[in-house]
Design a protein around this motif. Structure first.
Motif, mmCIF file in Angstrom:
data_model
loop_
_atom_site.group_PDB
_atom_site.id
_atom_site.type_symbol
_atom_site.label_atom_id
_atom_site.label_comp_id
_atom_site.label_asym_id
_atom_site.label_seq_id
_atom_site.Cartn_x
_atom_site.Cartn_y
_atom_site.Cartn_z
ATOM 1 N N CYS A 158 8.821 -28.675 10.253
ATOM 2 C CA CYS A 158 8.106 -29.657 11.073
ATOM 3 C C CYS A 158 7.090 -28.986 12.000
ATOM 4 N N ASN A 159 7.513 -27.934 12.700
ATOM 5 C CA ASN A 159 6.596 -27.250 13.608
ATOM 6 C C ASN A 159 5.427 -26.623 12.863
ATOM 7 N N THR A 160 5.717 -25.970 11.746
ATOM 8 C CA THR A 160 4.652 -25.326 10.988
ATOM 9 C C THR A 160 3.696 -26.356 10.404
ATOM 10 N N THR A 161 4.232 -27.493 9.966
ATOM 11 C CA THR A 161 3.392 -28.557 9.409
ATOM 12 C C THR A 161 2.366 -29.029 10.431
ATOM 13 N N GLY A 162 2.834 -29.358 11.630
ATOM 14 C CA GLY A 162 1.917 -29.833 12.667
ATOM 15 C C GLY A 162 0.971 -28.755 13.138
ATOM 16 N N ASN B 120 -13.913 -16.765 24.727
ATOM 17 C CA ASN B 120 -14.222 -17.343 23.414
ATOM 18 C C ASN B 120 -13.042 -18.103 22.823
ATOM 19 N N ASP B 121 -11.867 -17.942 23.434
ATOM 20 C CA ASP B 121 -10.665 -18.579 22.906
ATOM 21 C C ASP B 121 -10.587 -20.046 23.315
ATOM 22 N N ILE B 122 -9.830 -20.807 22.521
ATOM 23 C CA ILE B 122 -9.541 -22.197 22.814
ATOM 24 C C ILE B 122 -8.023 -22.345 22.932
ATOM 25 N N MET B 123 -7.575 -23.012 24.006
ATOM 26 C CA MET B 123 -6.149 -23.257 24.194
ATOM 27 C C MET B 123 -5.901 -24.758 24.200
ATOM 28 N N PHE B 124 -4.774 -25.177 23.597
ATOM 29 C CA PHE B 124 -4.412 -26.595 23.601
ATOM 30 C C PHE B 124 -2.916 -26.722 23.354
ATOM 31 N N ALA B 125 -2.395 -27.937 23.563
ATOM 32 C CA ALA B 125 -0.966 -28.205 23.396
ATOM 33 C C ALA B 125 -0.760 -29.361 22.435
ATOM 34 N N ILE B 126 0.241 -29.212 21.557
ATOM 35 C CA ILE B 126 0.541 -30.183 20.502
ATOM 36 C C ILE B 126 1.948 -30.734 20.696
ATOM 37 N N ASN B 127 2.118 -32.030 20.447
ATOM 38 C CA ASN B 127 3.448 -32.623 20.342
ATOM 39 C C ASN B 127 3.803 -32.767 18.866
ATOM 40 N N ILE B 128 5.017 -32.320 18.495
ATOM 41 C CA ILE B 128 5.490 -32.389 17.114
ATOM 42 C C ILE B 128 6.657 -33.375 17.033
ATOM 43 N N PRO B 129 6.475 -34.553 16.419
ATOM 44 C CA PRO B 129 7.582 -35.493 16.220
ATOM 45 C C PRO B 129 8.421 -35.049 15.027
ATOM 46 N N GLN B 130 9.462 -34.257 15.287
ATOM 47 C CA GLN B 130 10.116 -33.482 14.242
ATOM 48 C C GLN B 130 10.771 -34.310 13.147
ATOM 49 N N GLU B 131 11.136 -35.556 13.440
ATOM 50 C CA GLU B 131 11.846 -36.348 12.440
ATOM 51 C C GLU B 131 10.931 -36.885 11.345
ATOM 52 N N SER B 132 9.644 -37.021 11.631
ATOM 53 C CA SER B 132 8.770 -37.744 10.695
ATOM 54 C C SER B 132 7.460 -37.037 10.358
ATOM 55 N N VAL B 133 7.157 -35.934 11.020
ATOM 56 C CA VAL B 133 5.840 -35.322 10.845
ATOM 57 C C VAL B 133 5.608 -34.807 9.432
ATOM 58 N N VAL B 134 6.676 -34.428 8.708
ATOM 59 C CA VAL B 134 6.494 -33.858 7.368
ATOM 60 C C VAL B 134 6.333 -34.912 6.278
ATOM 61 N N ILE B 135 6.500 -36.182 6.621
ATOM 62 C CA ILE B 135 6.443 -37.222 5.587
ATOM 63 C C ILE B 135 5.077 -37.277 4.905
ATOM 64 N N PRO B 136 3.954 -37.300 5.642
ATOM 65 C CA PRO B 136 2.653 -37.343 4.949
ATOM 66 C C PRO B 136 2.438 -36.165 4.000
ATOM 67 N N GLU B 137 2.790 -34.953 4.455
ATOM 68 C CA GLU B 137 2.589 -33.780 3.599
ATOM 69 C C GLU B 137 3.486 -33.822 2.361
ATOM 70 N N THR B 138 4.660 -34.456 2.485
ATOM 71 C CA THR B 138 5.515 -34.585 1.304
ATOM 72 C C THR B 138 4.895 -35.544 0.295
ATOM 73 N N MET B 139 4.270 -36.619 0.793
ATOM 74 C CA MET B 139 3.562 -37.533 -0.115
ATOM 75 C C MET B 139 2.409 -36.789 -0.801
ATOM 76 N N ASP B 140 1.725 -35.927 -0.043
ATOM 77 C CA ASP B 140 0.666 -35.101 -0.638
ATOM 78 C C ASP B 140 1.230 -34.239 -1.760
ATOM 79 N N ALA B 141 2.426 -33.679 -1.527
ATOM 80 C CA ALA B 141 3.036 -32.782 -2.501
ATOM 81 C C ALA B 141 3.340 -33.508 -3.805
ATOM 82 N N ILE B 142 3.791 -34.765 -3.701
ATOM 83 C CA ILE B 142 4.009 -35.565 -4.912
ATOM 84 C C ILE B 142 2.701 -35.698 -5.675
ATOM 85 N N ARG B 143 1.650 -36.024 -4.957
ATOM 86 C CA ARG B 143 0.339 -36.238 -5.585
ATOM 87 C C ARG B 143 -0.151 -34.963 -6.279
#
Length: 340
Positions: free
Chosen positions: A142-146, A291-314
């Motif tokens: 999940c973390n790596t996906t996001g 030159n660097d850019i810093m930012f913060a991400i929220n990872i919804p761990q229960e559901s974030v991988v669902i889109p990429e899994t649909m991609d994998a099927i395709r």
């Protein structure tokens, strides 16, 4: 119509089943699990919208006593589908692979399995084409996906040389008890596996990171310091993130104070289980540091991988051989970007 089965009807498996059911060019044949868990009992109470298959034959009476209608065994399910989504506990997927291979079926494994289980370590945006036509794919965690979504987004705009990340990691999923109740932060040795996994998917980027376990359940937060190949402004970064259908830019000023705010907002939107397919990036967290850019991400761990899994099927089923086309169709059926 591609026929899909899901093995493991837990935190991820439930959401995979729902995700497949939303795809207009896929058919969910059924789901499989080993026992009348709360998720399986809830499936029954909802009227069994998905056929249920028993992955552990010796538990047949246990399921019958719980009143769970059983349509067959895991092997029965595998024989009816074109591709299996394996969301079982780590290590079980590797054993299930023997069944998938026996019937010459394709399968997609989740991030808990070892990379060796699959032909390709897969991410929908970063390396879709590498998964095209392959028999076994494995998703990133999940973390790596996001994380890859955000880094790949900027990499396509300006090129990213390296990233340094800090992951503030939830200790367990909501409702889990196995980690216990703690009042402590625990640090892992560097580099964390998410940084290593990013480099596996995107070998042209140098990445390292630190991970801190925290006694919360709703989501991870990742801070990223990215070094671009040429100077990029905050406005250009915002424009890139805002154009990405799997990234939601939010503002502290609007009340998005942290992970709990996002989870509550998803519930207020009426999203099933309070799920969020998109990662969130706080506008006020985006800062230029030289030159660097810093930012913060929220990872919804229960559901974030669902889109990429649909991609994998395709990709595996060669439904779309071009990554941009494949992810666009996934996004359309999942309603990604509808908030814009």
């Amino acid at each position: 119509m591609v026929k899909v089965g899901v093995a493991g009807y837990g935190v991820i498996g439930q959401r995979l089943a729902d995700g497949v059911a939303l795809q207009k060019d896929m058919e969910l044949v059924g789901v499989a699990d080993i026992a009348p868990t709360l998720a399986v009992r809830a499936l029954k109470e909802k009227g069994m919208p998905y056929k249920f298959y028993n992955s552990l034959p010796e538990n047949q009476k246990l399921l019958e006593d719980a009143g769970i209608p059983v349509s067959g065994t895991l092997e029965d399910l595998v024989q009816q589908v074109d591709i299996m989504l394996d969301a079982t506990s780590a290590g079980i997927g590797a054993k299930n692979k023997e069944i998938y291979a026996k019937y010459n079926k394709k399968a997609i494994f989740q991030g808990g399995e070892k990379n060796s289980v699959a032909d390709v370590f897969f991410h929908g945006y970063a390396n879709y084409e590498k998964g095209v036509g392959k028999q076994f794919l494995k998703l990133t965690s999940c973390n790596t996906t996001g994380l890859i979504r955000a880094v790949d987004c900027l990499d396509r705009v300006v090129g990213i040389e390296k990233v340094a990340i800090t992951i503030i990691r939830r200790v367990a999923d909501p409702g889990d008890y196995h980690r216990g109740l703690t009042n402590a932060l625990q640090i892992d040795k560097a580099p964390n596996h998410q940084a290593v996994d990013l480099m596996t998917i995107m070998p042209h980027i140098n990445a390292t990171g630190i991970l801190v376990h925290t006694p919360v359940t709703h989501g991870h937060i990742i801070t990223v310091v990215a070094t671009p190949k040429k100077k990029i402004s905050k406005d250009e970064v915002l424009k890139a993130f805002n154009s990405h259908d799997r990234i939601r830019v939010v503002r502290i000023a609007d009340g998005f104070l942290g992970n709990a705010s996002l989870f509550r907002y998803a519930r207020d939107l009426g999203n099933p289980r309070g799920d969020m397919y998109e990662i969130a990036i706080w506008e006020e967290s985006i800062v230029e540091s030289g030159n660097d850019i810093m930012f913060a991400i929220n990872i919804p761990q229960e559901s974030v991988v669902i889109p990429e899994t649909m991609d994998a099927i395709r990709a595996a089923m060669e439904m779309q051989t071009n990554g941009a086309e494949g992810v666009a169709i996934t996004n359309k059926y999942l309603g990604m970007g509808k908030w814009k």
